[in-house]
Design a protein around this motif. Structure first.
Motif, short mmCIF file in Angstrom:
data_model
loop_
_atom_site.label_atom_id
_atom_site.label_comp_id
_atom_site.label_asym_id
_atom_site.label_seq_id
_atom_site.Cartn_x
_atom_site.Cartn_y
_atom_site.Cartn_z
N ASP A 178 0.84 -1.22 0.00
CA ASP A 178 0.00 0.00 0.00
C ASP A 178 0.87 1.25 0.00
N GLU A 179 1.92 1.22 0.82
CA GLU A 179 2.78 2.41 0.89
C GLU A 179 3.49 2.63 -0.45
N ILE A 180 3.94 1.55 -1.06
CA ILE A 180 4.61 1.66 -2.36
C ILE A 180 3.66 2.26 -3.39
N ILE A 181 2.41 1.80 -3.41
CA ILE A 181 1.44 2.31 -4.39
C ILE A 181 1.24 3.82 -4.19
N HIS A 182 1.11 4.26 -2.95
CA HIS A 182 0.93 5.69 -2.68
C HIS A 182 2.13 6.50 -3.14
N LEU A 183 3.33 5.99 -2.84
CA LEU A 183 4.54 6.73 -3.22
C LEU A 183 4.67 6.79 -4.74
N HIS A 184 4.31 5.72 -5.40
CA HIS A 184 4.34 5.71 -6.87
C HIS A 184 3.35 6.73 -7.41
N GLN A 185 2.14 6.77 -6.82
CA GLN A 185 1.14 7.76 -7.27
C GLN A 185 1.64 9.18 -7.04
N ASN A 186 2.46 9.36 -5.99
CA ASN A 186 2.99 10.70 -5.70
C ASN A 186 4.27 11.01 -6.46
N GLY A 187 4.63 10.18 -7.41
CA GLY A 187 5.71 10.51 -8.34
C GLY A 187 7.10 10.05 -7.97
N TYR A 188 7.24 9.24 -6.93
CA TYR A 188 8.59 8.76 -6.58
C TYR A 188 9.07 7.76 -7.62
N LYS A 189 10.36 7.88 -7.97
CA LYS A 189 10.90 7.00 -9.02
C LYS A 189 11.83 5.93 -8.44
N GLU A 190 12.13 6.05 -7.16
CA GLU A 190 12.94 5.00 -6.55
C GLU A 190 12.47 4.76 -5.13
N ILE A 191 12.32 3.50 -4.77
CA ILE A 191 11.89 3.15 -3.41
C ILE A 191 12.91 2.17 -2.83
N VAL A 192 13.41 2.52 -1.64
CA VAL A 192 14.43 1.69 -1.00
C VAL A 192 13.79 0.97 0.19
N LEU A 193 13.97 -0.35 0.23
CA LEU A 193 13.40 -1.14 1.33
C LEU A 193 14.42 -1.23 2.45
N ASN A 194 14.09 -0.62 3.57
CA ASN A 194 15.03 -0.56 4.67
C ASN A 194 14.47 -1.17 5.94
N GLY A 195 15.36 -1.40 6.87
CA GLY A 195 14.95 -1.90 8.18
C GLY A 195 16.19 -1.94 9.05
N ILE A 196 16.01 -2.38 10.29
CA ILE A 196 17.19 -2.50 11.16
C ILE A 196 18.00 -3.72 10.72
N HIS A 197 17.31 -4.80 10.32
CA HIS A 197 18.01 -6.02 9.89
C HIS A 197 17.10 -6.73 8.88
N ILE A 198 17.08 -6.23 7.63
CA ILE A 198 16.08 -6.76 6.68
C ILE A 198 16.38 -8.21 6.26
N THR A 199 17.59 -8.67 6.56
CA THR A 199 17.90 -10.09 6.35
C THR A 199 16.89 -10.95 7.12
#
Ligand code: SF4
Length: 432
Positions: A178-199
Motif C-alpha cells: 500500500d505504501e509503495i502504491i501511494h509513493l508511486h502515485q505521488n511521483g517517486y521514481k525509486e523506493i528503498v526497502l530498509n529496516g534494522i536487519h532486513i535479512t
C-alpha cells in the motif's frame, strides 16, 4: 504551533522522522526547517557510536538555548539506552524511546495540557508487534526510503542495536505494498526497502521472507519506479532472491555488510559467516548481475585486531572490488560484549589503520568507476548543483553528473559515460 526535526543515524530513523512529520502536519502543526527556532523540537536520536550520543546532547542544549520555552522531544535509540539518566536531565519535556513514535503528537498535546514531563520508554518483550508508521511524501522528492522491519536478534558483540531496538518485527506485506502504491502515485521514481536487519524480514510472520516480498512487489507492475534493497547480510543472498530481483525493476546494488575481512575477527564479532562464504555470495551476484555495485561497512581496530588480521581485511577488500566501502574506527558501546574484551586497540593505531584503509578503498572504488567509461548507465536525477550539473545515481549506485539546460530533476534516463572524475561518472549526452 510549529515544529522542527533533527535526525541522527540510519535510514530507519530518517523514515521514522518523515512519518512523525506527517503526523504533526495532520494535526495542523507547521513544519519548519531543521535548526530554526521552533515551538517544538523533535530530536530523533542514534546511539551507534559515542559521537552520535555527544551530538544528541549538544542538540538538546542548543535547542533549549534557541527557545527557552520550546517543548523538547527526545526520541530514538539514545533515549532508549540512556532513559534513566535522561529522566532527571531537566531540559527534556518528552522522552520516547524507539517505540511510540506513532503517538508523538498525543504526547505533545498531553504536555501542553498538563505541563508535566511525558516519559514513554518501555523495555521490550517477546511479543512486541510492528508499529505501523507510514509515509506518502518525503523531504527528498525522488527517492523514498521505506521501513519494512524493525529490531534485531543477532547480537554481534560490538553492537548496541538489539538492546535498543528489540526483537525482529516485520511489516505485513500488504502494508508495504500500500505504501509503495501511494509513493508511486505521488511521483517517486525509486523506493528503498530498509529496516534494522532486513535479512530477518518475515521471521516473525507466516510464510513470509524477502524473496516473497520482492515477488509481491513485482506483481504490482508499477511503471517507472525502481527498487533498491537496504543493508543485507551474505546469508540472505540466494539464487531465488536474485532471480526474483531480475524479474522486476530491482537495482543491481547490494550493501553487503562485511565488518571485517578476517575470519578470526568475524568470529570475535559473532558475525556468523566467513570471508569464503561471503565471497561465494559476491560471485553468485556477479554471475547474474555482472555490473552490480557492492558496497559495505568495515570496522577498524576491533579489540585484539592484529596487524595480520588488519592486512587480511585489506586483501579481502581488494579481492571483492567493492564499489564503495564505509570505514569506521571501532567505538566501544557500554553494555556490549566487545566493550569488556581484552586488548582494546589504541586510538592512535585505529586512526592510522582507518586512514590506510580509506586510501585503499578509494583506489578500489575508483577502479570500479573506471569500468563504466564509454558505457551506458540507467540514472535517476536527484538534484542540480550550482554549475548546472544534475546529480544522480545509476542503478548500481554509482554517482553521476550530467550537464543539462533541461530540467532533469526526478527524470530517469539512459546516459553515456564520457569521462570519470573522482568517484563520479560524467555523462554529457542524454540518449533518450
Ligand atoms: S546484525 Fe549485528 S550489527 Fe546489524 S543491527 Fe544486528 S547486532 Fe547490530
Amino acid at each position: 504551533m510549529n515544529v522542527s526535526f533533527y535526525t541522527l543515524g540510519c535510514k530507519v530513523n530518517q523514515f521514522e522522522t518523515e512519518a512523525m512529520t506527517q503526523l504533526f502536519r495532520d494535526e495542523a502543526f507547521e513544519v519548519i526547517e531543521p535548526g530554526k527556532a521552533s515551538d517544538v523540537f523533535v530530536i530523533n536520536s542514534c546511539t551507534v557510536t559515542s559521537a552520535s550520543d555527544k551530538k544528541t546532547r549538544n542538540m538538546i542544549s542548543r535547542f533549549k538555548r534557541m527557545n527557552q520555552d520550546a517543548i523538547i522531544v527526545l526520541a530514538g535509540c539514545y533515549a532508549q539506552s540512556k532513559q534513566e539518566d535522561l529522566k532527571n536531565e531537566g531540559n527534556i519535556d518528552i522522552i520516547i524511546g524507539t517505540k511510540y513514535k506513532d503517538k508523538v503528537v498525543e504526547f505533545v498535546n498531553e504536555h501542553i495540557e498538563t505541563k508535566n514531563m511525558v516519559f514513554k520508554v518501555d523495555e521490550f518483550n517477546r511479543d512486541e508487534i510492528y508499529e505501523n508508521l507510514t509515509i506518502t511524501h518525503t523531504e527528498e522528492r525522488t527517492r523514498a526510503n521505506i521501513k519494512i522491519q524493525d529490531g534485531c536478534r543477532q547480537f554481534c558483540t560490538y553492537c548496541i542495536i538489539p538492546y535498543v531496538r528489540g526483537p525482529v518485527r516485520s511489516r505485513e506485506i500488504k502494508d508495504v505494498l500500500d505504501e509503495i502504491i501511494h509513493l508511486h502515485q505521488n511521483g517517486y521514481k525509486e523506493i528503498v526497502l530498509n529496516g534494522i536487519h532486513i535479512t530477518s524480514y518475515g521471521f516473525d510472520l507466516t510464510d513470509t521472507n524477502l524473496v516473497r516480498l520482492i515477488r509481491e512487489i513485482n506483481t504490482l507492475n508499477l511503471e517507472g519506479v525502481r527498487f533498491r534493497l537496504g543493508s543485507l547480510e551474505p546469508r540472505v543472498i540466494s539464487e531465488a532472491l536474485i532471480q526474483e530481483m531480475i524479474k522486476g525493476d530491482f537495482c543491481d546494488h547490494f550493501h553487503l555488510s562485511l565488518q571485517s575481512g578476517s575470519n578470526s575477527v568475524l568470529d570475535r564479532m559473532n558475525r556468523r559467516y566467513t570471508t569464503e562464504g561471503y565471497y561465494d555470495k559476491v560471485e553468485l551476484i556477479r554471475r547474474y548481475m555482472p555490473d552490480a555495485g557492492i558496497t559495505t561497512d568495515v570496522i577498524v581496530g576491533f579489540p585484539g585486531e592484529t596487524e595480520e588480521e588488519f592486512e587480511e581485511t585489506c586483501q579481502f577488500i581488494e579481492k571483492v572490488r567493492f564499489s564503495k566501502v564505509h570505514v569506521f574506527p571501532f567505538s566501544p558501546r557500554e553494555g556490549t560484549k566487545a566493550f569488556d574484551m581484552p586488548d582494546q586497540i589504541t586510538g592512535k593505531i585505529k586512526k592510522e589503520r582507518t586512514n590506510r584503509l580509506i586510501g585503499l578503498c578509494n583506489r578500489v572504488s575508483q577502479d570500479f568507476y573506471e569500468r563504466f567509461l564509454d558505457r551506458t548507465v540507467d540514472v535517476l536525477y536527484e538534484q542540480r548543483d550550482e554549475k548546472g550539473y544534475y546529480i544522480g545515481h545509476a542503478t548500481n549506485y554509482l554517482t553521476t553528473h550530467t550537464y543539462s539546460d533541461d530540467d532533469l530533476h526526478n527524470a530517469r534516463k539512459h546516459v553515456r559515460v564520457s569521462s570519470i572524475d573522482s568517484h563520479t561518472l560524467i555523462t554529457e549526452e542524454v540518449t533518450l
